[in-house]
Design a protein around this motif. Structure first.
Motif, PDB file in Angstrom:
ATOM      1  N   THR A 181       0.919  -1.107  -0.034  1.00  0.00           N
ATOM      2  CA  THR A 181      -0.228   0.224   0.034  1.00  0.00           C
ATOM      3  C   THR A 181       0.832   1.175   0.015  1.00  0.00           C
ATOM      4  O   THR A 181       1.941   1.159   0.385  1.00  0.00           O
ATOM      5  CB  THR A 181      -0.954   0.024   1.258  1.00  0.00           C
ATOM      6  OG1 THR A 181      -0.288   0.044   2.279  1.00  0.00           O
ATOM      7  CG2 THR A 181      -2.082  -1.238   1.057  1.00  0.00           C
ATOM      8  N   ALA A 182       0.418   2.330  -0.669  1.00  0.00           N
ATOM      9  CA  ALA A 182       1.388   3.547  -0.926  1.00  0.00           C
ATOM     10  C   ALA A 182       0.387   4.602  -1.023  1.00  0.00           C
ATOM     11  O   ALA A 182      -0.840   4.626  -1.453  1.00  0.00           O
ATOM     12  CB  ALA A 182       2.184   3.322  -2.075  1.00  0.00           C
ATOM     13  N   PHE A 183       0.799   5.622  -0.397  1.00  0.00           N
ATOM     14  CA  PHE A 183       0.305   7.067  -0.450  1.00  0.00           C
ATOM     15  C   PHE A 183       1.165   8.042  -0.387  1.00  0.00           C
ATOM     16  O   PHE A 183       2.141   7.937   0.249  1.00  0.00           O
ATOM     17  CB  PHE A 183      -1.138   7.121   0.339  1.00  0.00           C
ATOM     18  CG  PHE A 183      -0.717   7.038   1.789  1.00  0.00           C
ATOM     19  CD1 PHE A 183      -0.315   8.360   2.531  1.00  0.00           C
ATOM     20  CD2 PHE A 183      -0.795   6.106   2.504  1.00  0.00           C
ATOM     21  CE1 PHE A 183      -0.186   8.388   3.800  1.00  0.00           C
ATOM     22  CE2 PHE A 183      -0.524   5.852   3.850  1.00  0.00           C
ATOM     23  CZ  PHE A 183      -0.196   7.126   4.566  1.00  0.00           C
ATOM     24  N   VAL A 184       0.797   9.654  -1.018  1.00  0.00           N
ATOM     25  CA  VAL A 184       1.635  10.495  -1.095  1.00  0.00           C
ATOM     26  C   VAL A 184       1.557  11.258   0.370  1.00  0.00           C
ATOM     27  O   VAL A 184       0.662  11.627   0.978  1.00  0.00           O
ATOM     28  CB  VAL A 184       1.338  11.547  -2.105  1.00  0.00           C
ATOM     29  CG1 VAL A 184       2.245  12.821  -1.957  1.00  0.00           C
ATOM     30  CG2 VAL A 184       1.852  10.974  -3.492  1.00  0.00           C
ATOM     31  N   THR A 185       2.717  11.457   1.266  1.00  0.00           N
ATOM     32  CA  THR A 185       2.627  11.692   2.451  1.00  0.00           C
ATOM     33  C   THR A 185       2.817  13.569   2.566  1.00  0.00           C
ATOM     34  O   THR A 185       2.138  14.195   3.257  1.00  0.00           O
ATOM     35  CB  THR A 185       3.763  11.258   3.600  1.00  0.00           C
ATOM     36  OG1 THR A 185       4.923  11.654   2.868  1.00  0.00           O
ATOM     37  CG2 THR A 185       3.569   9.862   3.534  1.00  0.00           C
ATOM     38  N   ARG A 186       3.437  13.972   1.610  1.00  0.00           N
ATOM     39  CA  ARG A 186       3.660  15.216   1.474  1.00  0.00           C
ATOM     40  C   ARG A 186       4.209  15.913   0.067  1.00  0.00           C
ATOM     41  O   ARG A 186       4.916  14.908  -0.405  1.00  0.00           O
ATOM     42  CB  ARG A 186       4.585  15.805   2.606  1.00  0.00           C
ATOM     43  CG  ARG A 186       4.651  17.378   2.717  1.00  0.00           C
ATOM     44  CD  ARG A 186       5.074  17.754   3.979  1.00  0.00           C
ATOM     45  NE  ARG A 186       5.447  19.298   4.025  1.00  0.00           N
ATOM     46  CZ  ARG A 186       5.649  19.861   5.319  1.00  0.00           C
ATOM     47  NH1 ARG A 186       5.676  19.270   6.356  1.00  0.00           N
ATOM     48  NH2 ARG A 186       5.462  21.325   5.422  1.00  0.00           N
ATOM     49  N   SER A 187       3.853  16.920  -0.428  1.00  0.00           N
ATOM     50  CA  SER A 187       4.523  17.325  -1.625  1.00  0.00           C
ATOM     51  C   SER A 187       5.407  18.799  -1.295  1.00  0.00           C
ATOM     52  O   SER A 187       5.194  19.270  -0.502  1.00  0.00           O
ATOM     53  CB  SER A 187       3.562  17.365  -2.847  1.00  0.00           C
ATOM     54  OG  SER A 187       2.518  18.536  -2.381  1.00  0.00           O
ATOM     55  N   PHE A 188       6.453  18.802  -2.329  1.00  0.00           N
ATOM     56  CA  PHE A 188       7.182  20.158  -2.031  1.00  0.00           C
ATOM     57  C   PHE A 188       7.071  21.054  -3.455  1.00  0.00           C
ATOM     58  O   PHE A 188       5.865  20.901  -3.932  1.00  0.00           O
ATOM     59  CB  PHE A 188       8.522  19.740  -1.742  1.00  0.00           C
ATOM     60  CG  PHE A 188       8.641  19.036  -0.346  1.00  0.00           C
ATOM     61  CD1 PHE A 188       8.707  19.676   0.784  1.00  0.00           C
ATOM     62  CD2 PHE A 188       8.486  17.722  -0.319  1.00  0.00           C
ATOM     63  CE1 PHE A 188       8.733  19.096   1.897  1.00  0.00           C
ATOM     64  CE2 PHE A 188       8.764  17.020   0.797  1.00  0.00           C
ATOM     65  CZ  PHE A 188       8.944  17.859   2.121  1.00  0.00           C
ATOM     66  N   ASN A 189       8.019  21.426  -4.206  1.00  0.00           N
ATOM     67  CA  ASN A 189       7.646  22.017  -5.367  1.00  0.00           C
ATOM     68  C   ASN A 189       7.039  20.894  -6.507  1.00  0.00           C
ATOM     69  O   ASN A 189       6.067  21.247  -7.136  1.00  0.00           O
ATOM     70  CB  ASN A 189       8.795  23.111  -5.667  1.00  0.00           C
ATOM     71  CG  ASN A 189       9.088  24.224  -4.915  1.00  0.00           C
ATOM     72  OD1 ASN A 189       8.277  24.510  -4.208  1.00  0.00           O
ATOM     73  ND2 ASN A 189      10.430  24.339  -4.580  1.00  0.00           N
ATOM     74  N   SER A 190       8.150  19.951  -6.804  1.00  0.00           N
ATOM     75  CA  SER A 190       8.001  19.297  -7.801  1.00  0.00           C
ATOM     76  C   SER A 190       7.995  17.716  -7.288  1.00  0.00           C
ATOM     77  O   SER A 190       7.757  16.581  -8.080  1.00  0.00           O
ATOM     78  CB  SER A 190       8.783  19.283  -9.101  1.00  0.00           C
ATOM     79  OG  SER A 190      10.221  19.431  -8.822  1.00  0.00           O
ATOM     80  N   SER A 191       8.593  17.496  -6.095  1.00  0.00           N
ATOM     81  CA  SER A 191       8.622  16.441  -5.482  1.00  0.00           C
ATOM     82  C   SER A 191       7.520  16.126  -4.447  1.00  0.00           C
ATOM     83  O   SER A 191       6.990  16.627  -4.112  1.00  0.00           O
ATOM     84  CB  SER A 191       9.998  16.253  -4.709  1.00  0.00           C
ATOM     85  OG  SER A 191      10.024  17.116  -3.654  1.00  0.00           O
TER      86      SER A 191
END
Length: 173
Positions: A78-88
């Motif tokens: 299982t995976a999910f985005v925890t935080r975004s920055f500019n392009s990462s």
């Protein structure tokens, strides 16, 4: 114009694989490289889902192999985005293995992968912000900046003196 925000849930991905003989080492355990391959796929899908863009793997944090996954086990990632920055984007991955006949499940691995969203010619492009909702999502979101600074310091892309979030952990002035 402010960046659009998306919840962590919008990037949530589950992937299931069965460990077959071709996936194992001589001890009949899943080869680490095969697991890392699966982790890269599931986390890339989560990052693409969040950004609606092509993504490339930028870094992989510590992957420790705490419990072996055996031949015949069903592996759920299982995976999910925890935080975004500019392009990462930082993506959190959990791996569990199940021996279906016995019903026994084990938590095998956890890791953080970082992806960069790119345009059609490979240039980094802005991504939406992340809005954590659950307690776990909030905890991972808050720790993401420290993990990012640690990755940048270890990759010699940031001076340790500039890692403000890391300094706060160690109460350094």
């Amino acid at each position: 114009m402010p960046k659009k925000s998306k919840s962590c849930r919008e990037s949530f991905v589950t992937m299931t694989e069965m460990v077959l003989p071709n996936d194992t080492n001589t001890l009949n355990n899943l080869m680490g490289g095969r697991l890392m391959h699966w982790m890269d796929i599931v986390s890339a899908i989560a990052a693409q889902r969040h950004s609606n863009r092509i993504v490339v793997t930028a870094s992989v944090d510590n992957i420790s192999f705490s419990k072996p996954i055996q031949l015949g086990n069903v592996v759920t990632l299982t995976a999910f985005v925890t935080r975004s920055f500019n392009s990462s984007m930082e993506v959190y991955i959990e791996v569990t293995a199940e021996d279906v006949p016995s019903g026994k499940k084990i938590e095998s691995n956890r890791a953080f992968f970082t992806f960069v969203a790119v345009d059609q010619i490979g240039r980094p492009i802005d991504v939406p912000e992340v809005s954590p909702e659950t307690e776990l999502e909030q905890e991972l979101y808050e720790g993401a900046l420290r993990r990012r600074q640690l990755r940048l310091v270890l990759g010699k892309r940031m001076n340790p003196e500039d890692a403000v979030e890391l300094k706060s952990i160690f109460k350094m002035d």
